[in-house]
Write an enzyme that holds these catalytic residues in place. Structure first.
Site, PDB file in Angstrom:
ATOM      1  CG  HIS A  34       1.792  -7.681   0.417  1.00  0.00           C
ATOM      2  ND1 HIS A  34       1.751  -6.977  -0.754  1.00  0.00           N
ATOM      3  CD2 HIS A  34       2.349  -8.890   0.102  1.00  0.00           C
ATOM      4  CE1 HIS A  34       2.263  -7.698  -1.732  1.00  0.00           C
ATOM      5  NE2 HIS A  34       2.630  -8.880  -1.233  1.00  0.00           N
ATOM      6  CD  GLU A  35       3.029 -11.756   2.530  1.00  0.00           C
ATOM      7  OE1 GLU A  35       2.466 -12.677   1.898  1.00  0.00           O
ATOM      8  OE2 GLU A  35       4.021 -11.157   2.095  1.00  0.00           O
ATOM      9  CG  HIS A  38      -0.421 -12.682  -1.399  1.00  0.00           C
ATOM     10  ND1 HIS A  38      -0.652 -12.416  -2.722  1.00  0.00           N
ATOM     11  CD2 HIS A  38       0.755 -12.036  -1.093  1.00  0.00           C
ATOM     12  CE1 HIS A  38       0.315 -11.652  -3.218  1.00  0.00           C
ATOM     13  NE2 HIS A  38       1.172 -11.400  -2.242  1.00  0.00           N
TER      14      HIS A  38
END
Length: 381
Positions: A34-35, A38
């Site tokens: 997820h990170e 980003h």
């Protein structure tokens, strides 16, 4: 270490290896992906990154890369964050005028909140999108390696007194569609019916070449999953078997496996959205929602069943985290996107006092939800 702990406190070693390690593995993979979504999107958009953290709280390991990003692992592994240049917190809260004035000219150029709206939106959406990609990739790999066993949607038995019997469904009938959704396997029947307890479903059947239309309302039934969870699902009371349903093994080429993985991910997203709508109006059991304790228990049980089960849990949790993060509540990613949409419609930045008020309310909602799932985990369910 685990052997020493087990000798001191009985059961600690089993808990460490059987539950804690699988839980941390599952969570770290999902959070990292997820990170990283980003991070990669932000870097591609020319945004500077101050920190990439797995976990919250005190740093237990880290190093600073040549580009200035601090890569760190923190003590509390229940999440993570990417802190961009100009962020005043780990939630990418917008800086005030004083914070912006404190930035150098170079920092202003690469700061997150000085970027065009589309760059900010892409960077925020990339996190949940990466979770969906991970889920689709795992499912595709499973399909490519193991294939898929399916039964044709033909009824072998109808349970007496069941909704199916009341609807006139008979052994030998083949499902064509349910509630307008085409049915191709018995698994399709199960997927549609299990999430629709209490909803009248229009069913189209093939009976000896003749089309039969009827309506059945699934009844609620408690079932035990392979991971030991008790769930309440909808059932209409039909079963199949190899003699009638003709069990087949579907083999996938790499391209077909990718397509099937994407379809499976889309199906999970759709069913989760359906569950959330029913939950909001009180038509789903609140015990279906769990937090870290429930996830840890599932991870331990999945590890006991084999690594492929643990990997599939990673995929399911990844898709779930992606969906949760798109809920339009700050400080979740969906909340950021909601504010960006408002900014695009207004064609000007949202006033800081409005943004701050929305963030405060959103944070209270998120904290209340976290408390709710913890209460479910520990006391209520």
């Amino acid at each position: 270490m685990a052997d020493i702990a087990a000798a001191i406190v009985p059961g600690v070693g089993n808990f460490f290896l059987g539950t804690l390690v699988p839980f941390v593995f599952v969570l770290l993979v999902v959070v990292f992906v997820h990170e990283m979504g980003h991070y990669l999107a932000g870097r591609l958009c020319g945004i500077g990154v101050q920190a990439f953290s797995i976990g919250f709280g005190p740093e237990i390991w880290g190093y600073t890369a040549k580009n200035g990003t601090r890569w760190r692992i923190a003590a509390i592994p229940l999440g993570g964050y990417v802190k961009f240049v100009g962020d005043v917190s780990a939630t990418s809260a917008a800086p005030g005028e004083e914070d912006l004035e404190a930035l150098t000219e170079e920092e202003r150029r690469i700061a997150f909140h000085t970027q065009p709206l589309w760059k900010r939106a892409v960077t925020v959406f990339a996190g949940p999108f990466a979770n969906f990609v991970l889920g689709a990739a795992v499912f595709a790999a499973m399909f490519a390696i193991y294939g898929q066993y399916v039964y044709q949607p033909t009824v072998a038995e109808v349970r007496p007194g069941s909704p199916a019997e009341q609807a006139g469904i008979q052994p030998g009938d083949t499902f064509v569609s349910i509630d307008g959704v085409k049915v191709e396997s018995f698994a399709d029947v199960q997927r549609i019916v299990t999430g629709r307890a209490g909803d009248p479903l229009e069913i189209v059947l093939d009976r000896n070449g003749q089309e039969i239309r009827t309506v059945a309302t699934p009844e609620v039934s408690e079932q035990q999953t392979a991971l030991g969870q008790t769930v309440k699902i909808g059932l209409i009371g039909v079963v199949t078997n190899e003699a009638v349903g003709k069990r087949d093994r579907i083999e996938y080429s790499p391209v077909q496996a990718v397509v099937a993985g994407i379809q499976e991910t889309g199906s999970i997203i759709a069913r989760t959205g359906q569950f959330m709508k029913r939950f909001v109006v009180g038509r789903e059991d609140r015990c279906q929602l769990g937090g870290p304790v429930k996830i840890a228990d599932m991870a331990g049980r999945a590890a006991d069943l084999g690594f492929e089960w643990l990997v599939q849990l990673v995929a399911l949790l990844s898709v779930g985290i992606g969906i949760l993060n798109l809920v339009p509540i700050p400080p979740l990613d969906g909340g950021h996107l909601m504010l960006y949409a408002a900014e695009a419609i207004a064609r000007r930045p949202i006033p800081p006092q409005v943004t701050e008020a929305v963030y405060r309310v959103g944070m209270l909602i998120v904290l209340a939800f976290m408390g709710f799932v913890f209460w479910n985990d520990l006391f209520a369910c």
